[in-house]
Design a protein around this motif. Structure first.
Motif, mmCIF file in Angstrom:
data_model
loop_
_atom_site.group_PDB
_atom_site.id
_atom_site.type_symbol
_atom_site.label_atom_id
_atom_site.label_comp_id
_atom_site.label_asym_id
_atom_site.label_seq_id
_atom_site.Cartn_x
_atom_site.Cartn_y
_atom_site.Cartn_z
ATOM 1 N N PRO A 1 0.821 -1.208 0.000
ATOM 2 C CA PRO A 1 0.000 0.000 0.000
ATOM 3 C C PRO A 1 0.852 1.253 0.000
ATOM 4 O O PRO A 1 1.999 1.242 0.460
ATOM 5 C CB PRO A 1 -0.805 -0.118 1.307
ATOM 6 C CG PRO A 1 0.047 -0.974 2.188
ATOM 7 C CD PRO A 1 0.715 -1.958 1.280
ATOM 8 N N ASP A 2 0.282 2.321 -0.516
ATOM 9 C CA ASP A 2 0.947 3.620 -0.494
ATOM 10 C C ASP A 2 0.561 4.313 0.806
ATOM 11 O O ASP A 2 -0.524 4.858 0.925
ATOM 12 C CB ASP A 2 0.517 4.462 -1.697
ATOM 13 C CG ASP A 2 1.180 5.828 -1.696
ATOM 14 O OD1 ASP A 2 2.412 5.873 -1.735
ATOM 15 O OD2 ASP A 2 0.457 6.844 -1.647
ATOM 16 N N ARG A 3 1.450 4.247 1.782
ATOM 17 C CA ARG A 3 1.193 4.833 3.094
ATOM 18 C C ARG A 3 2.055 6.071 3.265
ATOM 19 O O ARG A 3 3.282 6.004 3.192
ATOM 20 C CB ARG A 3 1.509 3.825 4.203
ATOM 21 C CG ARG A 3 1.312 4.367 5.612
ATOM 22 C CD ARG A 3 1.579 3.282 6.652
ATOM 23 N NE ARG A 3 1.491 3.808 8.001
ATOM 24 C CZ ARG A 3 2.533 4.303 8.678
ATOM 25 N NH1 ARG A 3 3.723 4.346 8.110
ATOM 26 N NH2 ARG A 3 2.375 4.744 9.907
ATOM 27 N N LEU A 4 1.423 7.204 3.459
ATOM 28 C CA LEU A 4 2.141 8.466 3.591
ATOM 29 C C LEU A 4 2.604 8.678 5.029
ATOM 30 O O LEU A 4 1.884 8.360 5.980
ATOM 31 C CB LEU A 4 1.254 9.633 3.164
ATOM 32 C CG LEU A 4 0.826 9.649 1.695
ATOM 33 C CD1 LEU A 4 -0.134 10.808 1.442
ATOM 34 C CD2 LEU A 4 2.034 9.757 0.777
ATOM 35 N N VAL A 5 3.800 9.226 5.170
ATOM 36 C CA VAL A 5 4.345 9.501 6.490
ATOM 37 C C VAL A 5 4.920 10.915 6.487
ATOM 38 O O VAL A 5 5.557 11.337 5.524
ATOM 39 C CB VAL A 5 5.433 8.468 6.870
ATOM 40 C CG1 VAL A 5 6.564 8.463 5.853
ATOM 41 C CG2 VAL A 5 5.966 8.709 8.267
ATOM 42 N N ALA A 6 4.651 11.654 7.556
ATOM 43 C CA ALA A 6 5.180 13.019 7.709
ATOM 44 C C ALA A 6 6.566 12.925 8.327
ATOM 45 O O ALA A 6 6.737 12.357 9.407
ATOM 46 C CB ALA A 6 4.257 13.852 8.583
ATOM 47 N N ASP B 1 -4.990 16.439 1.783
ATOM 48 C CA ASP B 1 -5.790 15.248 2.076
ATOM 49 C C ASP B 1 -5.350 14.597 3.378
ATOM 50 O O ASP B 1 -6.177 14.125 4.170
ATOM 51 C CB ASP B 1 -5.695 14.241 0.927
ATOM 52 C CG ASP B 1 -6.492 14.666 -0.291
ATOM 53 O OD1 ASP B 1 -7.160 15.726 -0.228
ATOM 54 O OD2 ASP B 1 -6.459 13.954 -1.309
ATOM 55 N N TRP B 2 -4.032 14.541 3.618
ATOM 56 C CA TRP B 2 -3.526 13.934 4.859
ATOM 57 C C TRP B 2 -3.974 14.756 6.066
ATOM 58 O O TRP B 2 -4.408 14.208 7.086
ATOM 59 C CB TRP B 2 -2.007 13.843 4.798
ATOM 60 C CG TRP B 2 -1.368 13.116 5.950
ATOM 61 C CD1 TRP B 2 -1.115 11.786 6.043
ATOM 62 C CD2 TRP B 2 -0.891 13.690 7.180
ATOM 63 N NE1 TRP B 2 -0.514 11.487 7.239
ATOM 64 C CE2 TRP B 2 -0.364 12.639 7.967
ATOM 65 C CE3 TRP B 2 -0.861 14.987 7.696
ATOM 66 C CZ2 TRP B 2 0.192 12.839 9.222
ATOM 67 C CZ3 TRP B 2 -0.311 15.189 8.956
ATOM 68 C CH2 TRP B 2 0.207 14.138 9.703
ATOM 69 N N LEU B 3 -3.873 16.068 5.955
ATOM 70 C CA LEU B 3 -4.309 16.932 7.055
ATOM 71 C C LEU B 3 -5.812 16.808 7.274
ATOM 72 O O LEU B 3 -6.279 16.750 8.417
ATOM 73 C CB LEU B 3 -3.927 18.384 6.747
ATOM 74 C CG LEU B 3 -2.427 18.701 6.787
ATOM 75 C CD1 LEU B 3 -2.159 20.099 6.256
ATOM 76 C CD2 LEU B 3 -1.883 18.559 8.213
ATOM 77 N N ALA C 1 8.061 17.144 5.278
ATOM 78 C CA ALA C 1 7.655 16.544 4.007
ATOM 79 C C ALA C 1 6.706 15.385 4.274
ATOM 80 O O ALA C 1 6.709 14.794 5.355
ATOM 81 C CB ALA C 1 8.873 16.045 3.228
ATOM 82 N N ILE C 2 5.891 15.084 3.289
ATOM 83 C CA ILE C 2 5.018 13.918 3.375
ATOM 84 C C ILE C 2 5.328 13.028 2.176
ATOM 85 O O ILE C 2 5.227 13.460 1.022
ATOM 86 C CB ILE C 2 3.531 14.319 3.436
ATOM 87 C CG1 ILE C 2 2.675 13.082 3.724
ATOM 88 C CG2 ILE C 2 3.071 15.061 2.196
ATOM 89 C CD1 ILE C 2 1.284 13.410 4.207
#
Length: 325
Positions: A181-186, A221-223, A257-258
């Protein structure tokens, strides 16, 4: 024998890439070098020839008449070298596998591990082509491709951060392996966490945010997924072209960065970056291996597919293993 008055041969590859793309940046991405290296090679050629090869404008470049004349010959010579190289290699029973892959995934994950595939399959030569565009298979296209985006028929929640990239235009006859999966991390410099402690999404939104142009909705979108208005944006935010650039900027302390966790994991493990806020939000997309159905049993393709699926599984288990207290 009279010495041939040849130009600097080491600069021809960079010149050819810049002339084809009409972009020093895209040429650098293709050859996995910096834009500055491409610029130096072009200047070296221009100084040797005594004429400019490109007209340089604020946001674009174009070939001069001399540049077009020079490139027509250089491209032909490089094509001939490529053709004879392939013929000789084929005589040695070496199979060539062309892989089209996302630039940041290639530099951060695939390339550091590719030697493992070569050790296991020394008779297969892997050629990487980097691109974020929809893959086009065919006689002149790649054998396999790695892309990120929405998997056909798979449900994604509307609250998940969008992935606008299209993996392929025509899915007919295409085999899909979902890699992860494409999981975003800050992420940010560890110094920021040392000074301020773990941050909340709202506190992050007030800091300079580092955006990546291929994922323009990642931050809003993440926020939003964490209850912060999408309109929140710092005036000091940066916008960069690729995730590896955003990672570098975050490590330099230029903002938060995200990025996908699979791309940032090595920097996080080595302590070059820190997680600004722990989150389990996945994007509305997955990293996938794409292969034409008719090529699944082609030996080099089959070997690469088996290796990649195994390496992804092993890598993902290692990188997500809980840390003992």
């Amino acid at each position: 024998m009279t010495k041939r008055p040849l130009p600097p041969l080491s600069a021809l590859h960079g010149f050819d890439a810049a002339a084809r793309h009409l972009s020093f940046t895209k040429a650098a991405d293709e050859l996995f070098v910096t834009q500055g290296a491409i610029s130096r090679q072009i200047r070296q050629l221009e100084e040797h020839l005594g004429v400019p090869l490109f007209r340089r404008f604020t946001r674009r470049i174009e070939l001069t008449d001399a540049g077009e004349e020079f490139h027509s010959v250089v491209a032909g010579v490089l094509d001939q070298l490529s053709n004879v190289t392939q013929r000789i290699k084929r005589r040695q029973d070496i199979d060539i596998l062309t892989v089209s892959v996302l630039p940041s995934f290639a530099s951060a994950w695939l390339m550091p591990r590719l030697y493992l595939f070569t050790e296991k399959h020394p008779r297969i030569e892997v050629r990487l082509h980097t691109s974020i565009d929809p893959v086009v298979f065919g006689s002149s296209g790649p054998d396999v491709a790695i892309r990120v985006g929405r998997v056909p028929g798979k449900h994604y929640d509307r609250a998940q951060p969008r992935v606008e990239l299209e993996m392929i235009e025509n899915w007919r006859g295409i085999h899909i392996d979902e890699l992860l999966p494409d999981r975003l991390v800050a992420i940010c410099t560890p110094r920021l966490i040392e000074e301020r402690g773990k941050l909340t999404p709202r506190e992050i939104a007030e800091l300079p945010l580092i955006h990546t142009t291929s994922r323009r909705f990642a931050w809003p979108d993440w926020l939003q997924a964490h209850g912060v208005s999408r309109g929140t944006r710092s005036e000091n935010s940066l916008e960069l072209g690729h995730f590896f650039m955003s990672i570098q900027a975050a490590g330099q302390g230029r903002g938060v960065a995200i990025v996908p966790d699979i791309i940032a994991n090595e920097d996080l493990e080595m302590g070059r970056l820190a997680v600004a806020y722990e989150s389990d939000v996945n994007s509305a997309g997955d990293y996938c291996l794409l292969i034409p159905d008719n090529d699944l049993d082609h030996p080099p393709v089959k070997c690469f597919r088996e290796w990649l699926l195994e390496e992804i599984a092993n890598s993902f288990r290692r990188e997500t293993k809980p840390v003992e207290a």
